[in-house]
Design a protein around this motif. Structure first.
Motif, PDB file in Angstrom:
ATOM      1  N   ARG A  66       4.832   8.915  -1.941  1.00 21.39           N
ATOM      2  CA  ARG A  66       5.013   7.651  -1.219  1.00 21.39           C
ATOM      3  C   ARG A  66       3.845   7.406  -0.270  1.00 21.39           C
ATOM      4  O   ARG A  66       3.697   8.080   0.748  1.00 21.39           O
ATOM      5  N   ASN A  67       3.000   6.452  -0.625  1.00 23.26           N
ATOM      6  CA  ASN A  67       1.875   6.060   0.221  1.00 23.26           C
ATOM      7  C   ASN A  67       1.483   4.628  -0.144  1.00 23.26           C
ATOM      8  O   ASN A  67       2.187   3.956  -0.898  1.00 23.26           O
ATOM      9  N   ASP A  68       0.366   4.164   0.386  1.00 25.63           N
ATOM     10  CA  ASP A  68      -0.016   2.762   0.202  1.00 25.63           C
ATOM     11  C   ASP A  68      -0.430   2.424  -1.224  1.00 25.63           C
ATOM     12  O   ASP A  68      -0.472   1.246  -1.601  1.00 25.63           O
TER      13      ASP A  68
ATOM     14  N   ARG B 109      -3.657  -4.394  -8.472  1.00 25.99           N
ATOM     15  CA  ARG B 109      -2.602  -3.969  -7.553  1.00 25.99           C
ATOM     16  C   ARG B 109      -1.297  -4.644  -7.988  1.00 25.99           C
ATOM     17  O   ARG B 109      -1.300  -5.825  -8.354  1.00 25.99           O
TER      18      ARG B 109
END
Length: 801
Positions: free
Chosen positions: A444-446, A797
Motif C-alpha cells: 500500500r503506497n502511492d 496511472r
C-alpha cells in the motif's frame, strides 16, 4: 468414415523413458496431439501398471485404469540397459526420434551406460528432455525426494492450513502432474528450435522449480515486497458448509468481497477497510466463520450458486470423483469420455477448430510391441527433411507477435513464457481497468499498482500499452495491433470480448492468420459459460480441493490451476501453429481453465468409475494412498518442521534402519505398502517422537543419507537463500523502474542451447510502452498521443487513483 485431417503432431516421434506420472503425462499430451510415442519400460514394467489408489487388485497381465489413462495409444518395449544389445537399441531408437523424455535421475542414463550426448551426435536435431526432482546438477541433486517432500521444500505446505493444526500438502501428487506439463512445453520448445536451426539440445527440467512456479503464489517474490514470515492461513470465504453440503466461493477483487458481504446481509463488514485484506480476515477467523456459516447453512448449495451468479461472484459446487461427471456443465461439454477399459476419463484439455484430439488408443501390454519395434530398427531410417529455416533464431517462438489481452494469472503466465521463449508480447490494459493482479496483495503506497508481487511474477519480458476498449479510438488501435499479430490471447468469460466487438469473426476479418486463444474458466459453451472463475474456483470444482485439507475441512490448493492452465495453453497454441503451417490460416484455440485441472485430477473420476470407490481426504492430515508413513513432523526447535514420505519398500527399510526400528523391519504386517498404510496411526507417533528429540538439521542429515525422502518444511517467505536454486541460477536479477532490483523466478528448466536468463526485461509499468508502440509502430503523431491521453484513452496511472 470420412478421411481425417492429420493431427497437428502427426509424424512427430517421441521416445519415453519414464514411469509413474510426470514423464507419462507429458507423453500422453503428445499422443493426444497425434505423435507416435514409444514407451521404454524396465523388465518389471512401469510400477503404475499395478497401482490403485483404493488398493484394488489388478489382474495379472492387466494394467491399472490410471496407467491406461496415462499410456493408452503408446507402444511398449522392454529394454535392459545392462544388456549391450539393448543399449544399442536405445541408441537406434534415439536416432529415429525427434524427442526423448527421460526421468532416470541425475546421471541416470550415464550410470547405465547410455550417453545422451552420443545420441545427439548421431541425431543432431534430437531434443532430449531430462526431468528429475531437483535437476541434474547441484548440491541437492542426489537427495531422495518425491512430490510430498518437494512441496514442503517450496514453501507451499507451510502456509496452507490453520495455524493451530498441521500444515497441509496438496493431495493427488499434484506436483508430479504439474511437472509433466512443463516437460511437454520444454520438449516443444527444444523441438521447434531444432527444426529452425538444425541443432538439438538437452533440456534439464527440475520438478522442484516447476512446483515453485505453481504452488507458492510467488512467495519468494512476495518476501521481497513484504517483511516477515507468511503465516499459515486459509481463504475466507472459500469452501463453506451449506444446508445440504458445501459450496466454493472466491472473492479475489474488492467488488466481489463487497457484494458477498451484501449477499450474506452484512454490508457493515464490507465497509470496514480492514477486511479487504485476506490476512485481516484470517486474524478474525472465528468471527468471520460465524457470520459466513450463519448464512450459508441456511441455504442449499444450489441456492447459493444461483445468488452468487446473479452478483458475478465466482462460485462452484465442490467436485469429487463421484459427482464431477454428473455436473450439468461437464455433461453438456462432454468433459468426460468412456475409455476402452470401461472407466470414465477426462478428454484432452484443448479444443481446436481444425483438429480433434486423437481417439483413445489401446493400452500397450508390457513389451507388447517388441516384435514390430525391433523389426523397424532393422530397416534403414527414413530420410529426415532439412530444417525449414536453418540459421533462424534459436528461441522457438521468436518472430511471433502476441497481443495479450489477459489479466490476473493464467493468461499472463502463458504469455510471459511465450516472451521468455522469443515472442514479442504486447500487454494491453486500460487505465479504467488495469490488470487486477496489479492490486492483489500489493504494497500500500502511492503507486501500489506497480507493487503487486504476483503481477511481477507473471509479467516479465512484455511491453505494455493502455487502450480503452469501450472507446472507438481505443478499439481502433487494438484492431490495428491485431491486424499485425500472430496470436491474440484473452482469459475472460465467454461474453467479454464479444461485448467489445472483438468476437471470433471480427478477429478473423481483421487478420485471417491470427490464432485467437481463449481461456475462459469454464469454456465457450455449456451452462456455466458466463460464470466467473479464478484458480481457487477451479480447484473447488475439479476435485483438487477434495483431496487437499483436513479430514473435516477441504482446502483449495491456492493458485495452482492458473499456471497449470497457462502451460496447457502454450501446448495448445503450439498445435495451432502447426496447423497454420499446414493451412496458412489462424483459428480459435480454446483452453477452458477447468479442463487442465480435470486432466490432472483424473484419478478420482477414474477410480470411482472403474471401482466404485470415492477417494477422499484421510482423517489424519497428509496421509495419502501412495505413501506410508508420511507427514509433517515437529523437531526439537519450535516451528522447524520436516516433511517425511516413504513410497517404496527400499525407502521403508532405510527408514527403519535410520531410526533404529528393528522391530518394524521384522514385522510381516509392515512388509507391504498396504500394510504400512493401514498401520499409519501407530507408525506416525513413533516417527514423530524420534523427530522431536533432534534438530531439523540432524533429522534431515540422517534420513537423506539413508535414502529416505525428507525435506525442511520452509516458510513461504523463506525459500531464499537456497543452495540448489543458486547453483542452477533459477532466479534472474532485474532492475524495475519503480520497485528496484528484485530476483525473478525463471522457467523451470535449463536449455542446453538457450541462455538461462530468459526474461528480456522486468515487468512493465502501466502504459510504459505507449509511445514506443502507438507512435513508433502504429505511426501516431505527438498531437494524437496527447489527445488520447487527455481523453483517457491511454495513460500511465489508473483513472480511479
Amino acid at each position: 468414415m470420412p478421411a481425417r485431417d492429420p493431427l497437428p503432431f502427426a509424424g512427430l516421434r517421441v521416445l519415453e523413458l519414464s514411469s509413474e506420472i510426470t514423464g507419462p503425462y507429458a507423453g500422453k499430451l503428445f499422443v493426444d496431439a497425434g505423435a507416435e510415442v514409444v514407451k521404454i519400460e524396465a523388465p518389471g514394467g512401469d510400477p503404475m501398471r499395478r497401482w490403485s489408489a483404493s488398493f484394488q487388485p489388478i489382474a495379472e497381465k492387466e494394467s491399472s485404469p490410471l496407467f491406461q489413462y496415462l499410456n493408452s495409444g503408446k507402444r511398449s518395449l522392454v529394454l535392459d540397459p545392462r544388456d549391450a544389445q539393448d543399449r544399442a537399441r536405445f541408441a537406434a531408437l534415439a536416432a529415429r526420434a525427434d524427442i526423448v523424455i527421460e526421468d532416470w535421475g541425475p546421471n541416470g542414463l550415464e550410470d547405465r551406460g547410455l550417453d545422451p550426448e552420443d545420441w545427439l551426435e548421431a541425431n543432431p536435431r534430437l531434443a532430449v528432455v531430462r526431468v528429475s526432482p531437483w535437476g541434474q546438477t547441484g548440491p541437492w541433486a542426489g537427495h531422495p525426494a518425491n512430490d510430498f517432500t518437494l512441496q514442503a521444500a517450496t514453501g507451499s505446505t507451510e502456509y496452507r492450513g490453520l495455524p493451530e493444526r498441521e500444515p497441509v500438502a496438496a493431495g493427488g501428487r499434484l506436483g508430479d502432474w504439474i511437472a509433466g506439463g512443463f516437460v511437454a512445453v520444454a520438449a516443444i520448445a527444444a523441438w521447434r528450435s531444432a527444426r529452425q536451426t538444425g541443432e538439438g539440445q538437452i533440456v534439464d527440467v527440475s520438478r522442484f522449480e516447476a512446483m515453485i512456479q505453481c504452488l507458492t503464489v510467488f512467495g519468494d517474490m512476495g518476501s521481497q515486497f513484504m517483511e516477515g514470515l507468511l503465516p499459515r492461513s486459509i481463504e475466507i470465504p472459500s469452501i463453506e458448509p451449506t444446508k445440504d453440503g458445501h459450496v466454493g466461493v472466491c472473492t479475489q477483487t474488492g467488488v466481489q468481497w463487497t457484494d458477498f458481504c451484501k449477499l450474506i446481509g452484512r454490508p457493515d463488514i464490507a465497509e470496514d477497510p480492514r477486511f479487504l485484506e485476506g490476512r485481516e480476515r484470517m486474524e478474525q477467523i472465528d468471527f468471520m466463520q460465524e457470520v459466513i456459516h450463519g448464512w450459508t447453512k441456511q441455504h442449499t448449495t444450489a441456492e447459493i450458486i444461483e445468488l452468487c451468479e446473479l452478483l458475478r461472484i465466482p462460485v462452484a459446487p465442490i467436485g469429487n470423483g463421484r459427482d464431477l461427471p454428473e455436473f450439468d456443465h461437464m455433461k453438456a461439454r462432454g468433459c468426460y469420455v468412456r475409455a476402452p477399459g470401461g472407466f470414465l476419463q477426462p478428454r484432452a484439455p484443448w479444443r481446436l477448430e481444425t483438429a480433434e484430439p486423437a481417439p483413445i488408443g489401446p493400452t500397450p501390454a508390457l513389451d507388447g510391441d517388441r516384435k514390430a519395434l525391433l523389426a523397424e530398427l532393422e530397416k534403414t531410417p527414413r530420410a529426415r527433411p532439412r530444417p525449414s529455416r536453418v540459421g533462424a533464431a534459436e528461441l522457438p517462438f521468436e518472430g511471433l507477435r502476441v497481443v495479450d489481452l489477459t489479466a490476473f494469472w493464467a493468461g499472463p503466465y502463458a504469455t510471459s513464457i511465450l516472451s521468455d521463449l522469443g515472442a514479442d508480447v504486447i500487454k494491453v490494459e486500460s487505465i479504467q481497468r488495469p490488470d487486477g493482479m496489479r492490486f492483489a496483495g500489493a504494497v500500500r503506497n502511492d503507486v501500489l499498482w506497480e507493487w503487486g508481487h504476483v503481477f511481477h511474477g507473471v509479467n516479465p519480458g512484455k511491453r505494455d500499452v493502455t487502450l480503452r476498449l469501450d472507446h472507438p479510438d481505443g478499439l481502433r488501435l487494438v484492431e490495428q495491433l491485431i491486424a499485425d499479430a500472430d496470436v491474440v490471447i484473452e482469459n475472460f468469460s465467454a461474453r467479454v470480448m464479444p461485448n467489445f466487438g472483438l468476437d471470433e469473426d471480427a478477429i478473423k476479418s481483421l487478420n485471417p492468420r491470427a490464432i485467437n486463444v481463449r481461456m475462459p474458466a469454464f469454456g465457450l459453451d455449456g451452462p456455466w459459460r458466463d460464470r466467473l472463475g479464478f484458480a481457487m474456483t477451479v480447484e473447488q470444482v475439479s476435485g483438487l480441493a477434495w483431496l487437499t485439507g483436513y479430514g473435516d475441512l477441504p482446502l483449495v490448493v491456492r493458485g495452482a490451476c492458473d499456471p497449470l492452465g497457462g502451460i496447457h495453453t502454450i501446448f495448445a497454441l503450439a498445435l495451432a501453429l502447426e496447423e497454420r503451417e499446414r493451412t496458412g490460416l489462424g483459428q480459435v484455440v480454446e483452453v477452458a481453465l477447468v479442463e487442465p485441472a480435470l486432466a490432472v485430477a483424473a484419478e478420482q473420476v477414474i477410480e470411482y468409475s472403474a471401482h466404485g470407490v470415492l477417494l477422499d481426504r484421510h482423517a489424519r492430515t497428509n496421509v495419502m494412498p501412495h505413501a506410508a508413513p508420511q507427514g509433517v513432523f515437529e523437531t526439537r526447535e519450535a516451528d522447524e518442521r520436516v516433511a517425511i514420505s516413504v513410497t517404496t519398500d527400499a525407502e521403508w527399510r532405510a527408514l527403519c534402519r535410520a531410526i533404529d526400528a528393528a522391530d518394524w523391519l521384522r514385522s510381516d504386517e509392515l512388509m507391504t505398502h498396504r500394510g504400512r498404510y493401514d498401520a499409519h496411526e501407530r507408525l506416525t507417533p513413533r516417527l514423530s517422537a524420534w523427530c522431536r528429540t533432534r534438530s531439523r538439521e540432524s533429522v534431515l542429515e540422517t534420513l537423506l543419507a539413508a535414502g529416505v525422502p525428507a525435506s525442511a518444511a520452509v516458510n513461504n517467505h523463506r525459500l531464499s537463500p537456497n543452495p540448489q536454486l543458486e547453483h542452477r541460477r533459477f532466479f534472474q536479477s532485474m532492475n524495475h523502474p519503480i520497485v528496484g532490483r528484485k530476483r525473478y523466478p525463471s522457467f523451470p528448466a535449463i536449455f542446453g542451447a538457450f541462455e538461462r536468463d530468459l526474461h528480456r526485461s522486468p515487468p512493465p509499468t502501466l502504459g510504459q510502452h505507449n509511445r514506443e508502440i502507438l507512435q513508433g509502430e502504429l505511426g501516431l503523431a505527438d498531437e494524437e498521443i496527447e489527445r488520447l491521453a487527455a481523453e483517457q484513452v491511454i495513460g500511465t496511472r489508473p483513472s480511479f487513483m
